[in-house]
Scaffold this active site. Structure first.
Site, mmCIF file in Angstrom:
data_model
loop_
_atom_site.group_PDB
_atom_site.id
_atom_site.type_symbol
_atom_site.label_atom_id
_atom_site.label_comp_id
_atom_site.label_asym_id
_atom_site.label_seq_id
_atom_site.Cartn_x
_atom_site.Cartn_y
_atom_site.Cartn_z
ATOM 1 N N TYR A 171 0.859 -1.205 0.000
ATOM 2 C CA TYR A 171 0.000 0.000 0.000
ATOM 3 C C TYR A 171 0.886 1.243 0.000
ATOM 4 C CZ TYR A 171 -3.540 3.366 1.600
ATOM 5 O OH TYR A 171 -4.379 4.450 1.717
HETATM 6 N N1 LIG Z 1 -9.341 5.392 5.227
HETATM 7 C C1 LIG Z 1 -8.108 5.811 5.474
HETATM 8 O O1 LIG Z 1 -7.582 5.699 6.600
HETATM 9 C C2 LIG Z 1 -7.292 6.450 4.377
HETATM 10 C C3 LIG Z 1 -6.106 7.134 4.729
HETATM 11 C C4 LIG Z 1 -5.361 7.713 3.726
HETATM 12 C C5 LIG Z 1 -5.754 7.615 2.412
HETATM 13 N N2 LIG Z 1 -6.897 6.943 2.101
HETATM 14 C C6 LIG Z 1 -7.275 6.849 0.687
HETATM 15 O O2 LIG Z 1 -8.491 7.544 0.503
HETATM 16 C C7 LIG Z 1 -9.222 6.934 -0.564
HETATM 17 C C8 LIG Z 1 -10.656 6.659 -0.112
HETATM 18 O O3 LIG Z 1 -10.600 5.809 0.998
HETATM 19 P P1 LIG Z 1 -11.858 5.510 1.943
HETATM 20 O O4 LIG Z 1 -11.325 5.415 3.309
HETATM 21 O O5 LIG Z 1 -12.960 6.445 1.612
HETATM 22 O O6 LIG Z 1 -12.163 4.021 1.474
HETATM 23 P P2 LIG Z 1 -13.501 3.250 1.040
HETATM 24 O O7 LIG Z 1 -13.142 1.816 1.050
HETATM 25 O O8 LIG Z 1 -14.650 3.700 1.886
HETATM 26 O O9 LIG Z 1 -13.744 3.762 -0.450
HETATM 27 C C9 LIG Z 1 -12.968 3.286 -1.525
HETATM 28 C C10 LIG Z 1 -13.893 3.115 -2.715
HETATM 29 O O10 LIG Z 1 -13.089 2.679 -3.838
HETATM 30 C C11 LIG Z 1 -13.866 1.725 -4.539
HETATM 31 N N3 LIG Z 1 -12.980 0.876 -5.355
HETATM 32 C C12 LIG Z 1 -12.093 -0.041 -4.925
HETATM 33 N N4 LIG Z 1 -11.524 -0.667 -5.976
HETATM 34 C C13 LIG Z 1 -12.067 -0.117 -7.098
HETATM 35 C C14 LIG Z 1 -11.883 -0.341 -8.484
HETATM 36 N N5 LIG Z 1 -11.032 -1.281 -8.952
HETATM 37 N N6 LIG Z 1 -12.616 0.393 -9.358
HETATM 38 C C15 LIG Z 1 -13.502 1.325 -8.908
HETATM 39 N N7 LIG Z 1 -13.726 1.573 -7.608
HETATM 40 C C16 LIG Z 1 -13.000 0.857 -6.706
HETATM 41 C C17 LIG Z 1 -14.569 0.933 -3.454
HETATM 42 O O11 LIG Z 1 -15.668 0.188 -3.960
HETATM 43 C C18 LIG Z 1 -14.970 2.046 -2.500
HETATM 44 O O12 LIG Z 1 -16.240 2.546 -2.837
HETATM 45 C C19 LIG Z 1 -8.436 5.694 -0.961
HETATM 46 O O13 LIG Z 1 -7.649 5.990 -2.090
HETATM 47 C C20 LIG Z 1 -7.553 5.432 0.246
HETATM 48 O O14 LIG Z 1 -6.382 4.728 -0.098
HETATM 49 C C21 LIG Z 1 -7.688 6.375 3.055
#
Ligand SMILES: NC(=O)c1ccc[n+]([C@@H]2O[C@H](COP(=O)([O-])OP(=O)(O)OC[C@H]3O[C@@H](n4cnc5c(N)ncnc54)[C@H](O)[C@@H]3O)[C@@H](O)[C@H]2O)c1
Length: 272
Positions: free
Chosen positions: A155
């Site tokens: 990641y």
């Molecule tokens: N949650 C955290 O702690 C955190 C921290 C830093 C960065 N992020 C980043 O923020 C972003 C959003 O994270 P979140 O916490 O809202 O997660 P989440 O899991 O709630 O949302 C991620 C979304 O991406 C979609 N997705 C996954 N694979 C896919 C694909 N191949 N094609 C299309 N859609 C796809 C999922 O269905 C989901 O709706 C991500 O990029 C994550 O890496 C999250």
């Protein structure tokens, strides 16, 4: 770029911060919200919730497939119109295994969704934005893209690559004297469910609503880079400053003092 009267495309827009940013975009007067997500059930639920605030179109798109992305972009252009603001938000974390135990499938999938997919989508949208000399691309990376972090090495690698790519494109556009803007976002852990089980010794986990609001403000303010961590106003400068320390001292600070290197120890991830 302000969101009013703009067409906003959010990948991963059917869950977590992507879903909340969609709601904010509509409330700020976006002319249409386009959601790309792989989860059809969540797309339907999100459209159901957000249609009261404006025009919403949802497409089931696997953003890690280049051909699907290209076809879906053509469909959006003909059915909704030119995308003014792209938020690359789809992302995954597969496990908290140490790297020696990770499978090739985990490596491929994580790099495809977190690193290649934002490139695939931007590669479609950007030439049109450059031709119009208007547009904004916001790439959601991670604090894990600025810091090493055990038990999330793939990641972390995927997000380091995303940060390097995203900020390089920003500079390319600047050198072209284009009005198209790029914002790179690096949040600390957020309580969306994606990182369920994570424990943070010092810095509190971030709330999805506050993160979504700050990202939208960063887009509206044409910010180049935003790292989000509680209590530290400019975390990416802070981290860069700490990186002048000898590596053993830096590791001790991250591990023993701040506990960041142990955040993934109890990770479970979202239950299906
Ligand atoms: N949650 C955290 O702690 C955190 C921290 C830093 C960065 N992020 C980043 O923020 C972003 C959003 O994270 P979140 O916490 O809202 O997660 P989440 O899991 O709630 O949302 C991620 C979304 O991406 C979609 N997705 C996954 N694979 C896919 C694909 N191949 N094609 C299309 N859609 C796809 C999922 O269905 C989901 O709706 C991500 O990029 C994550 O890496 C999250």
């Amino acid at each position: 770029m302000k969101l009013k009267d703009r067409i906003v495309l959010i990948t991963g827009g059917a869950s977590g911060i992507g879903r909340i940013m969609g709601e904010i975009a509509l409330k700020k007067g976006a002319s249409a919200l386009v959601i790309w997500d792989i989860n059809q059930e969540n797309i339907d639920a999100t459209i159901g919730e957000l249609k009261a605030f404006g025009k919403v179109a949802g497409y089931r798109v696997d953003v890690s497939n280049y051909d699907t992305v290209a076809e879906s972009y053509a469909q959006v252009k003909s059915e909704v119109g030119d995308v003014d603001i792209l938020i690359n938000c789809a992302g995954i974390i597969t496990s908290n295994k140490t790297f020696d135990l990770c499978s090739a499938e985990e490596m491929d999938r994580t790099i495809k969704v977190n690193t290649l997919a934002p490139m695939y989508v931007a590669r479609q949208v950007l030439p049109d934005m450059i031709a119009r000399n208007s547009g904004h691309i916001c790439n959601i990376a991670s604090a894990g893209g600025m810091l090493p972090n055990p038990k999330m090495s793939i990641y972390s690698a995927s997000k380091w690559a995303a940060v390097g790519w995203s900020d390089s494109v920003r500079i390319e556009l600047k050198e072209m004297k284009s009005q198209v803007r790029v914002t790179t976002i690096c949040p600390y852990f957020i309580t969306t469910g994606m990182f369920d089980g994570v424990k943070s010794k010092v810095f509190p986990l971030l709330k999805p609503q506050e993160v979504a609001e700050r990202i939208i403000r960063a887009i509206e303010g044409n910010k180049k880079m935003l790292m989000l961590m509680k209590w530290i106003p400019q975390p990416h400068h802070f981290i860069r400053l700490l990186q002048v320390l000898p590596m053993n001292v830096f590791d001790w600070l991250m591990s023993d003092v701040l506990g960041i290197y142990h955040a993934m120890d109890n990770f479970t991830g979202r239950k299906k």
